[in-house]
Design a protein around this motif. Structure first.
Motif, PDB file in Angstrom:
ATOM      1  N   ASP A 132      46.873  44.395  45.222  1.00 30.38           N
ATOM      2  CA  ASP A 132      47.061  43.454  44.336  1.00 30.38           C
ATOM      3  C   ASP A 132      45.841  43.474  43.581  1.00 30.38           C
ATOM      4  OD1 ASP A 132      47.603  41.653  42.364  1.00 30.38           O
ATOM      5  OD2 ASP A 132      48.467  40.277  43.530  1.00 30.38           O
ATOM      6  N   SER A 192      39.595  40.478  38.214  1.00 29.39           N
ATOM      7  CA  SER A 192      39.168  39.702  39.386  1.00 29.39           C
ATOM      8  C   SER A 192      37.924  40.045  40.125  1.00 29.39           C
ATOM      9  CB  SER A 192      40.098  39.972  40.665  1.00 29.39           C
ATOM     10  OG  SER A 192      40.300  41.101  40.901  1.00 29.39           O
ATOM     11  N   TYR A 250      41.720  40.588  48.943  1.00 33.78           N
ATOM     12  CA  TYR A 250      41.602  39.672  50.132  1.00 33.78           C
ATOM     13  C   TYR A 250      40.760  40.687  51.035  1.00 33.78           C
ATOM     14  CZ  TYR A 250      45.845  41.812  51.481  1.00 33.78           C
ATOM     15  OH  TYR A 250      47.074  42.674  51.862  1.00 33.78           O
ATOM     16  N   THR A 256      44.634  41.836  41.127  1.00 30.62           N
ATOM     17  CA  THR A 256      44.516  40.236  40.728  1.00 30.62           C
ATOM     18  C   THR A 256      43.976  39.439  41.778  1.00 30.62           C
ATOM     19  OG1 THR A 256      46.709  39.602  40.816  1.00 30.62           O
ATOM     20  CG2 THR A 256      45.928  40.529  38.782  1.00 30.62           C
ATOM     21  N   HIS A 257      44.425  39.811  43.291  1.00 33.60           N
ATOM     22  CA  HIS A 257      43.902  39.145  44.228  1.00 33.60           C
ATOM     23  C   HIS A 257      43.695  39.727  45.477  1.00 33.60           C
ATOM     24  CE1 HIS A 257      46.994  36.405  42.049  1.00 33.60           C
ATOM     25  NE2 HIS A 257      46.222  35.379  42.477  1.00 33.60           N
TER      26      HIS A 257
END
Length: 576
Positions: free
Chosen positions: A185, A154, A190, A187-188
């Motif tokens: 996480d 990511s 934030y 992959t994400h």
């Protein structure tokens, strides 16, 4: 040594009159800016640009890929070594727009397991478990569970040169904003916290992030990462810092003069009131790495040029310098593995310097690897690309598979700067910044090129073109012609004076040579190579030129293409 120009940079002063707000207005100003900026540690460049009112958007704004109708099929991005990180037997070296992953399981024969291509914004690298985090044109997160085949997971869409990583949190400054992202996480990722603040996020603990400013350190309280806030500051011209628990180590340089440097240990258990524990004079680092009871220091100053130092903080109230050794060129990043008594220094442009500190009082440079710097010129001959690398010498690439160019070998003449190159069959010709300036290199075995000849050409070549048995050279004040019919015995056969200035671009068409550079576009008649003659000049400063039919195409900084008519080469005429 730290130059006067570098001192001016750190003071926020301009060393050239061309650096006005926005962008330099002249080619000379742009060239001066690039040369000065090169001497600023990468993590300080954004602040320096902004302090001069220059556009730093390419460093502080994320630039996603725009569909231009063009498609990148391959890339070879090795460049200056600026940051290094490691874990176990793996070392991650930031080289310009790539990250090289090296396996040092066998210290005598390290292997390059993979090379990751990134956008060209110099940035930090950090590793946590099986994750590699790289800064630059976006903060990229990679899985390196298999170091031979890294997998991009990511991107955090903020361009940054530096960040601080602790557990699953990434802290950084973008523009005038401090931000905290969770990568629990990966992959994400934030954002979980934001706070108005500037500087460079250099190091973090579970509760405090240390920011380096031009004149002080700031301590951001992230004990509640959803509500970060600046808790306190510590005055001094800090350049780097490293933390563990309640201890912070930082290096400082007194300006002007750059001859007073010191290393501090600080108690930051109360970040609103950091307390100095001890000061160790004559120790300076652009980067610090803390392992066990040792701090590894990479950097130098005018008065203390050794470049690598080991400081013991077994007693943080009484730090002690244990050993030093020299590392060539600028030293930006450092990582160490006490288990193997090895330290790794990103030495621009010297590559990765591996230091053996089995004897901590007398560390030695064990070897250097990945020597490369900025590519200044390229010449294509069949399936090979010959790259003139500024401090990395001549690099030879195999481009038979353009999606995956690979290095075959190179010729490095003791780190002497290389500006330009051209090649044909078994020989490459290279322009060097040291006499005899023009070299012939036998590249019949690209893995082991050999210097076989050379000639003095009166000025340093900035660009060259090979046609038939002649190499035409553009440089400062001179246009030269070298006969390479016998490549082991190159001979200067013709020369003429050009306008005062540096010339960076050269194109040949029929009996004319077109030279682009600082003062103007020069046109030289080369019908007789032994007697070249300037027959026309004009136009604006530029860095390159292309010619077709009766038109010359000249890039003009920063976003303009000028088109000239060359139908009458004695009277250059701007068309568009």
């Amino acid at each position: 040594m730290i130059t006067q120009a570098f001192v001016l940079l750190c003071l926020g002063l301009s060393a050239t009159a061309g650096l006005a707000a926005g962008l330099p207005r002249s080619f000379q100003g742009y060239a001066a800016l690039q040369e000065l900026l090169r001497q600023v540690p990468p993590k300080h460049r954004v602040g320096w640009l902004r302090s001069h009112g220059l556009d730093d958007s390419h460093y502080t704004t994320y630039h996603p890929t725009v569909d231009s109708g063009l498609r990148l099929v391959g890339k070879y991005g090795r460049g200056p070594s600026v940051e290094v990180a490691g874990q176990d037997s793996l070392v991650f070296l930031r080289l310009g727009s790539e990250v090289a992953i090296l396996n040092f399981a066998d210290l005598d024969t390290p292997r390059v397991t993979a090379e990751l291509q990134l956008g060209y914004v110099w940035g930090q690298v950090a590793v946590r478990d099986t994750l590699l985090i790289t800064g630059g044109n976006g903060i990229d997160i990679w899985s390196v569970a298999d170091a031979r085949s890294p997998n991009h997971i990511s991107t955090i869409e903020h361009a940054v040169g530096d960040f601080a990583l602790f557990d699953s949190l990434v802290h950084f400054i973008s523009g005038d904003t401090f931000q905290t992202f969770s990568i629990a996480d990966p992959t994400h990722p934030y954002r979980i916290g934001i706070w108005p603040e500037s500087g460079y996020a250099t190091t973090a603990t579970c509760s405090t992030v240390v920011l380096v400013h031009d004149g002080h350190l700031s301590f951001v309280d992230v004990s509640n990462p959803t509500a970060p806030h600046t808790a306190g500051t510590f005055d001094g011209a800090a350049f780097s810092a490293v933390t563990r628990g309640d201890l912070c180590c930082a290096s400082f340089m007194e300006l002007p003069g750059a001859d007073q440097t010191w290393f501090l240990t600080l108690d930051i258990s109360n970040p609103s009131a950091p307390r100095q524990l001890a000061r160790l004079d004559s120790v300076f680092g652009y980067d610090l790495y803390l392992a066990d009871s040792l701090v590894f220091v990479s950097g130098r100053s005018a008065a203390y040029p050794e470049g690598f130092r080991i400081v013991s903080i077994a007693d943080s109230a009484h730090p002690r310098l244990k050993g030093t050794c020299g590392v060539s060129d600028y030293r930006w990043g450092v990582w160490a593995d006490p288990a193997d008594n090895r330290a790794f220094v990103a030495s621009e442009p010297g590559g990765l310097a591996v230091i053996d500190f089995s004897n901590q009082s007398a560390p030695i440079v064990d070897t250097t690897l990945m020597h490369a710097d900025q590519a200044y010129d390229i010449s294509i001959d069949g399936d090979r690309a010959y790259v003139a690398n500024w401090r990395g010498g001549l690099r030879i690439l195999d481009i038979s598979n353009p999606t995956c160019p690979t290095e075959l070998g190179g010729y490095d003449s003791a780190s002497i700067a290389s500006n330009t190159t051209t090649a044909s069959d078994s020989f490459a010709f290279v322009g060097w910044c040291q006499t005899p300036y023009f070299l012939s290199v036998d590249v019949s075995d690209p893995a082991s090129p050999k210097h076989v000849g050379g000639t003095v050409v009166q000025t340093i070549p900035e660009d060259m073109v090979l046609r038939d048995s002649f190499v035409y050279l553009a440089g400062r004040l001179r246009f030269n012609v070298v006969n390479v019919a016998r490549p082991r015995e190159p001979t200067l056969v013709g020369s003429c004076v050009t306008q005062d200035g540096v010339y960076f671009g050269l194109a040949i068409q029929d009996t004319l040579a077109f030279i682009a550079g600082g003062p103007s576009l020069e046109i030289v008649n080369i019908s007789d190579p032994s007697n070249p003659r300037v027959i026309g000049s004009g136009g604006r400063p530029s860095t390159g030129v292309a010619v077709r039919d009766t038109f010359a195409y000249v890039p003009y900084p920063y976003d303009t293409l000028l088109v000239y008519s060359t139908a009458d080469p004695t009277n250059l005429r701007l068309l568009s």
